[in-house]
Write a protein that holds these residues in place. Structure first.
Motif, PDB file in Angstrom:
ATOM      1  N   TYR A  56      37.224  17.600  38.518  1.00  0.00           N
ATOM      2  CA  TYR A  56      35.963  17.379  37.808  1.00  0.00           C
ATOM      3  C   TYR A  56      36.199  17.180  36.312  1.00  0.00           C
ATOM      4  N   ALA A  57      37.281  16.524  35.996  1.00  0.00           N
ATOM      5  CA  ALA A  57      37.658  16.341  34.587  1.00  0.00           C
ATOM      6  C   ALA A  57      36.549  15.668  33.790  1.00  0.00           C
ATOM      7  N   ASP A  58      35.901  14.664  34.358  1.00  0.00           N
ATOM      8  CA  ASP A  58      34.833  13.959  33.636  1.00  0.00           C
ATOM      9  C   ASP A  58      33.636  14.873  33.392  1.00  0.00           C
ATOM     10  N   VAL A  59      33.326  15.701  34.387  1.00  0.00           N
ATOM     11  CA  VAL A  59      32.195  16.628  34.241  1.00  0.00           C
ATOM     12  C   VAL A  59      32.509  17.680  33.174  1.00  0.00           C
ATOM     13  N   ALA A  84      34.563  17.341  30.717  1.00  0.00           N
ATOM     14  CA  ALA A  84      34.566  16.669  29.410  1.00  0.00           C
ATOM     15  C   ALA A  84      33.142  16.545  28.881  1.00  0.00           C
ATOM     16  N   ARG A  85      32.213  16.234  29.766  1.00  0.00           N
ATOM     17  CA  ARG A  85      30.802  16.160  29.358  1.00  0.00           C
ATOM     18  C   ARG A  85      30.291  17.532  28.938  1.00  0.00           C
ATOM     19  N   GLN A 138      31.598  18.199  25.505  1.00  0.00           N
ATOM     20  CA  GLN A 138      30.997  17.307  24.511  1.00  0.00           C
ATOM     21  C   GLN A 138      29.548  17.697  24.215  1.00  0.00           C
TER      22      GLN A 138
END
Length: 405
Positions: A112-115, A117-118, A121
């Motif tokens: 879930y790297a993208d999650v 990162a969000r 952020q």
């Protein structure tokens, strides 16, 4: 309800709550309908429905949410349980921060790297912090509880021990039904009404819920993206400061003003470094931050500096051993090595700890409940008595100290 009160009373499996049997019907106080409790269940539910409708929830939604609601005696039994959290830091942390959990946690952070990162952020909370809570609360969603959430909240709101805490949660659950985020007949969770992979109560889900997968709903039971982002938003609300540490393992010298250790203000990390406290990772870049030196098992055991971000752990769960372990877990996921266990002096068993607390209470200290737990109140009292005895005031309870008192 504040987050502190919420986790102090409701944390699943780590802080037990004990009390007297339910009282008779308690009338609502002016301006405080949440005080109503007890009595005939049908009448109680009618009152809950009326309050929900007054808050703008359609009557048919309230009817659907409460249809078939029942008192769960298992919830009352769990609420009355006398079990308490009495493991040492070494015992608990080694059990919870296992190689398997670390491996799975690392895999989840990649998956879930993208999650994540969000989450960092938008809310400033790094992946290891969220992942450690995710692991410790439900083993990444594997163990979420099997109590019907609606019935658990009806039971605790109807019970007269803490209706002011649980009636708002029941009303929030009805609102979740309105949103399509809770099935009153099928949604299950912890005995105290917490739901999902990061175990949150309905009010917090409504306040901090994030639709991470874009399906138009917040489903903390089945959607890991929803759980990750909701946890991040909640942790942000507790005061997490982006880019700052939360805990750091250190080595301590032979001599220190031990009475200044523990979760108390007044020192910076730089002050501790000047006294000979040495970060194991060599990083002294946070010298200007307020820091407490915590010694979970005394000056001869593991030692950590806790920074302002550690307070979010205490907001999540007030158990000192749980919070220290969760914070340490997050550092492991961030790449830190296993802590150095040291050679702590033997501690006290349950009966001995209760005897010590009784003695401290007789000496005029407020240790709270005589429960056999070496909590913050007992540690602070111990430090005062250790000072009087002329021994290092590290707040660790030993057989020798009990004998000296």
């Amino acid at each position: 309800m504040t987050a502190t009160a919420r986790k102090a009373l409701l944390s699943l499996g780590f802080l037990a709550i004990a009390g007297a049997p339910a009282l008779a019907q308690a009338p609502a106080q002016p301006g405080n309908p949440a005080a109503a409790c007890g009595g005939d269940l049908g009448s109680f539910l009618e009152g809950v429905k009326a309050e929900a409708v007054a808050k703008g929830i359609p009557a048919d939604v309230a009817d659907r949410a409460l249809a078939g609601a029942a008192i769960d005696q298992k919830v009352l039994s769990r609420d009355r349980a006398q079990g308490v959290f009495k493991q040492t830091f070494t015992e608990f942390s080694k059990r919870t921060v296992s190689k398997s959990r670390l491996d799975i946690g690392a895999q989840k952070m990649r998956e879930y790297a993208d999650v994540f990162a969000r989450a960092e952020q938008e809310f400033g909370v790094p992946a290891p912090v969220i992942t450690a809570f995710w692991a410790m609360e439900t083993d990444f969603g594997a163990v979420q509880g099997d109590f019907n959430t609606r019935d658990a909240l009806v039971t605790l709101a109807h019970d007269c021990r803490r209706p002011e805490m649980f009636r708002p949660q029941l009303l929030a659950a009805i609102e979740m039904v309105q949103h399509g985020d809770l099935d009153p007949a099928a949604t299950t969770g912890a005995w105290a009404g917490e739901i999902g992979q990061v175990q949150m109560l309905p009010e917090d889900i409504i306040a901090y819920g994030v639709d991470g997968d874009g399906d138009g709903h917040v489903n903390l039971k089945k959607s890991s993206p929803d759980a990750i982002l909701t946890a991040a938003k909640f942790i942000q609300s507790l005061g997490f400061k982006p880019g700052e540490p939360w805990i750091q393992e250190v080595r301590v010298p032979e001599q220190l003003p031990w009475e200044k250790t523990g979760l108390q203000p007044g020192m910076t990390a730089g002050d501790w470094f000047a006294l000979g406290v040495a970060p194991r990772d060599g990083n002294t870049s946070n010298s200007g931050l307020e820091a407490s030196l915590v010694l979970p098992q005394g000056r001869k055991g593991a030692a950590f500096l806790t920074y302002p971000n550690f307070k979010i752990y205490l907001e999540w769960n007030q158990s000192f051993i749980y919070t220290t372990s969760a914070a340490y877990f997050a550092t492991r996921l961030a790449g830190a090595p296993p802590y150095q266990q040291g050679n702590p002096e033997p501690g006290l068993g349950d009966a001995e700890m209760k005897a010590l607390q009784t003695r401290l209470q007789a000496l005029g200290h407020d240790v709270g409940k005589i429960d056999g737990i070496l909590g913050s109140g007992t540690r602070a009292a111990l430090q005062k008595e250790q000072l009087k005895l002329g021994i290092p005031a590290d707040g660790w309870a030993t057989p020798g100290l009990l004998e000296a008192l």
